[in-house]
Motif scaffolding. Structure first.
Motif, PDB file in Angstrom:
ATOM      1  N   VAL A  85     -38.088  31.934   2.817  1.00 43.97           N
ATOM      2  CA  VAL A  85     -38.162  30.705   3.617  1.00 43.97           C
ATOM      3  C   VAL A  85     -38.214  29.488   2.699  1.00 43.97           C
ATOM      4  CG1 VAL A  85     -39.553  29.400   5.280  1.00 43.97           C
ATOM      5  CG2 VAL A  85     -39.224  31.861   5.595  1.00 43.97           C
ATOM      6  N   ALA A  86     -39.029  29.554   1.661  1.00 40.47           N
ATOM      7  CA  ALA A  86     -39.143  28.427   0.728  1.00 40.47           C
ATOM      8  C   ALA A  86     -37.805  28.157   0.035  1.00 40.47           C
ATOM      9  CB  ALA A  86     -40.230  28.699  -0.309  1.00 40.47           C
ATOM     10  N   ARG A  87     -37.130  29.205  -0.411  1.00 40.59           N
ATOM     11  CA  ARG A  87     -35.815  29.019  -1.058  1.00 40.59           C
ATOM     12  C   ARG A  87     -34.811  28.419  -0.088  1.00 40.59           C
ATOM     13  NH1 ARG A  87     -37.318  33.914  -3.117  1.00 40.59           N
ATOM     14  NH2 ARG A  87     -36.020  35.050  -1.629  1.00 40.59           N
ATOM     15  N   TYR A  88     -34.806  28.904   1.151  1.00 42.10           N
ATOM     16  CA  TYR A  88     -33.856  28.405   2.145  1.00 42.10           C
ATOM     17  C   TYR A  88     -34.085  26.925   2.434  1.00 42.10           C
ATOM     18  CZ  TYR A  88     -30.834  28.311   6.225  1.00 42.10           C
ATOM     19  OH  TYR A  88     -29.833  28.002   7.119  1.00 42.10           O
ATOM     20  N   LEU A  89     -35.349  26.546   2.556  1.00 40.23           N
ATOM     21  CA  LEU A  89     -35.684  25.153   2.872  1.00 40.23           C
ATOM     22  C   LEU A  89     -35.699  24.261   1.630  1.00 40.23           C
ATOM     23  CD1 LEU A  89     -38.505  25.719   5.505  1.00 40.23           C
ATOM     24  CD2 LEU A  89     -36.163  24.936   5.925  1.00 40.23           C
ATOM     25  N   LYS A  90     -35.513  24.866   0.460  1.00 37.00           N
ATOM     26  CA  LYS A  90     -35.515  24.139  -0.820  1.00 37.00           C
ATOM     27  C   LYS A  90     -36.865  23.470  -1.071  1.00 37.00           C
ATOM     28  CE  LYS A  90     -30.597  23.634  -0.675  1.00 37.00           C
ATOM     29  NZ  LYS A  90     -29.660  23.143   0.265  1.00 37.00           N
ATOM     30  N   VAL A  91     -37.902  24.301  -0.965  1.00 34.34           N
ATOM     31  CA  VAL A  91     -39.269  23.864  -1.206  1.00 34.34           C
ATOM     32  C   VAL A  91     -39.805  24.661  -2.383  1.00 34.34           C
ATOM     33  CG1 VAL A  91     -41.601  23.745  -0.251  1.00 34.34           C
ATOM     34  CG2 VAL A  91     -39.647  23.438   1.240  1.00 34.34           C
ATOM     35  N   GLU A  92     -40.414  23.986  -3.317  1.00 30.56           N
ATOM     36  CA  GLU A  92     -41.042  24.670  -4.440  1.00 30.56           C
ATOM     37  C   GLU A  92     -42.501  24.919  -4.111  1.00 30.56           C
ATOM     38  OE1 GLU A  92     -40.345  23.219  -8.352  1.00 30.56           O
ATOM     39  OE2 GLU A  92     -38.346  22.473  -7.803  1.00 30.56           O
ATOM     40  N   ILE A  93     -42.877  26.198  -4.173  1.00 26.34           N
ATOM     41  CA  ILE A  93     -44.278  26.558  -3.958  1.00 26.34           C
ATOM     42  C   ILE A  93     -44.755  27.329  -5.190  1.00 26.34           C
ATOM     43  CG2 ILE A  93     -44.230  26.532  -1.434  1.00 26.34           C
ATOM     44  CD1 ILE A  93     -43.893  29.551  -1.466  1.00 26.34           C
ATOM     45  N   ALA A  94     -45.999  27.120  -5.550  1.00 22.92           N
ATOM     46  CA  ALA A  94     -46.547  27.757  -6.744  1.00 22.92           C
ATOM     47  C   ALA A  94     -46.825  29.239  -6.510  1.00 22.92           C
ATOM     48  CB  ALA A  94     -47.824  27.040  -7.169  1.00 22.92           C
ATOM     49  N   ASP A  95     -47.258  29.587  -5.299  1.00 25.65           N
ATOM     50  CA  ASP A  95     -47.667  30.955  -5.027  1.00 25.65           C
ATOM     51  C   ASP A  95     -47.123  31.389  -3.671  1.00 25.65           C
ATOM     52  OD1 ASP A  95     -48.972  33.396  -4.924  1.00 25.65           O
ATOM     53  OD2 ASP A  95     -50.928  32.528  -4.455  1.00 25.65           O
ATOM     54  N   GLU A  96     -46.291  32.437  -3.682  1.00 21.15           N
ATOM     55  CA  GLU A  96     -45.730  32.934  -2.418  1.00 21.15           C
ATOM     56  C   GLU A  96     -46.805  33.510  -1.512  1.00 21.15           C
ATOM     57  OE1 GLU A  96     -42.343  35.490  -2.731  1.00 21.15           O
ATOM     58  OE2 GLU A  96     -41.312  34.127  -4.093  1.00 21.15           O
ATOM     59  N   GLU A  97     -47.907  33.945  -2.085  1.00 23.08           N
ATOM     60  CA  GLU A  97     -48.998  34.495  -1.282  1.00 23.08           C
ATOM     61  C   GLU A  97     -49.669  33.421  -0.426  1.00 23.08           C
ATOM     62  OE1 GLU A  97     -49.719  37.764  -0.983  1.00 23.08           O
ATOM     63  OE2 GLU A  97     -47.970  38.066  -2.261  1.00 23.08           O
ATOM     64  N   ALA A  98     -49.521  32.156  -0.813  1.00 23.05           N
ATOM     65  CA  ALA A  98     -50.119  31.063  -0.036  1.00 23.05           C
ATOM     66  C   ALA A  98     -49.435  30.926   1.316  1.00 23.05           C
ATOM     67  CB  ALA A  98     -50.043  29.763  -0.820  1.00 23.05           C
ATOM     68  N   GLY A  99     -48.175  31.339   1.412  1.00 18.97           N
ATOM     69  CA  GLY A  99     -47.467  31.429   2.679  1.00 18.97           C
ATOM     70  C   GLY A  99     -47.095  30.119   3.330  1.00 18.97           C
ATOM     71  N   ALA A 100     -47.168  30.126   4.662  1.00 23.84           N
ATOM     72  CA  ALA A 100     -46.702  29.005   5.473  1.00 23.84           C
ATOM     73  C   ALA A 100     -47.406  27.683   5.169  1.00 23.84           C
ATOM     74  CB  ALA A 100     -46.833  29.353   6.955  1.00 23.84           C
ATOM     75  N   PRO A 101     -48.726  27.649   4.978  1.00 21.21           N
ATOM     76  CA  PRO A 101     -49.352  26.355   4.677  1.00 21.21           C
ATOM     77  C   PRO A 101     -48.799  25.712   3.402  1.00 21.21           C
ATOM     78  CG  PRO A 101     -51.030  27.930   5.323  1.00 21.21           C
ATOM     79  CD  PRO A 101     -49.740  28.694   5.168  1.00 21.21           C
ATOM     80  N   ALA A 102     -48.516  26.523   2.387  1.00 20.54           N
ATOM     81  CA  ALA A 102     -47.959  25.984   1.142  1.00 20.54           C
ATOM     82  C   ALA A 102     -46.560  25.430   1.364  1.00 20.54           C
ATOM     83  CB  ALA A 102     -47.934  27.063   0.063  1.00 20.54           C
ATOM     84  N   ILE A 103     -45.782  26.088   2.197  1.00 22.13           N
ATOM     85  CA  ILE A 103     -44.425  25.612   2.495  1.00 22.13           C
ATOM     86  C   ILE A 103     -44.491  24.296   3.252  1.00 22.13           C
ATOM     87  CG2 ILE A 103     -42.313  26.112   3.790  1.00 22.13           C
ATOM     88  CD1 ILE A 103     -42.787  29.081   3.089  1.00 22.13           C
ATOM     89  N   ALA A 104     -45.323  24.230   4.285  1.00 22.02           N
ATOM     90  CA  ALA A 104     -45.456  22.992   5.066  1.00 22.02           C
ATOM     91  C   ALA A 104     -45.958  21.849   4.192  1.00 22.02           C
ATOM     92  CB  ALA A 104     -46.390  23.212   6.250  1.00 22.02           C
ATOM     93  N   ASP A 105     -46.948  22.126   3.347  1.00 21.49           N
ATOM     94  CA  ASP A 105     -47.472  21.084   2.455  1.00 21.49           C
ATOM     95  C   ASP A 105     -46.419  20.654   1.449  1.00 21.49           C
ATOM     96  OD1 ASP A 105     -49.861  21.195   3.789  1.00 21.49           O
ATOM     97  OD2 ASP A 105     -50.874  22.406   2.260  1.00 21.49           O
TER      98      ASP A 105
END
Length: 156
Positions: A85-105
């Protein structure tokens, strides 16, 4: 077709997909059983939209993601996994385990999201088309609209 990352319940978000350069789907209303919200977030610029099936704007989506969009992101992570999801939306997240909140933030902090209501009709139409398949009687016969590849001919 990849299997879901984790099983998800369809009552709150019956339809979620990564398509047309957006995370898009349908989210059930918490207060009215006959109302659903059509929500989407565009990849890259993170323009978002949320409106009812009657094309009325969501009251919570004013300048930031509403609860419907957050629920959509949550279910997308369950369906596809946070990394995809993060790759598709072009969002950089530090930890994939953080999940949806990290993507939204990550989407909210990179660029303030802009509203974009162009996708609602298309998303809702796709949802209704998927619902039509639930009304079909169980069968092993092929569905013409689901046959994406032409039949192969035997070479003589």
């Amino acid at each position: 077709m990849l299997p879901p990352a984790r099983p998800r319940k369809l009552a709150k978000v019956p339809f979620v997909e990564l398509a047309d350069g957006r995370l898009q789907g349908v989210v059930s209303s918490g207060s009215d059983i006959e109302r659903v919200y059509v929500s989407s977030v565009a990849a890259g610029d993170h323009a978002f939209a949320c409106s009812t099936n009657n094309n009325r704007p969501c009251g919570g989506a004013r300048g930031s993601f509403c609860n419907h969009i957050r629920a959509l992101i949550n279910e997308a992570v369950l369906q596809y996994g946070a990394g995809r999801v993060a790759r598709y939306l072009k969002v950089e997240i530090a930890d994939e385990e953080a999940g949806a909140p990290a993507i939204a933030d990550g989407m909210s902090s990179a660029n303030p999201p802009q509203a974009d209501s162009k996708a609602a009709a298309t998303v809702f139409s796709r949802f209704l088309r998927h619902l039509a398949y639930l009304e079909l009687a169980p069968s092993t016969a092929p569905l013409p609209e689901m046959q994406w590849f032409p039949p192969t001919r035997a070479v003589a």
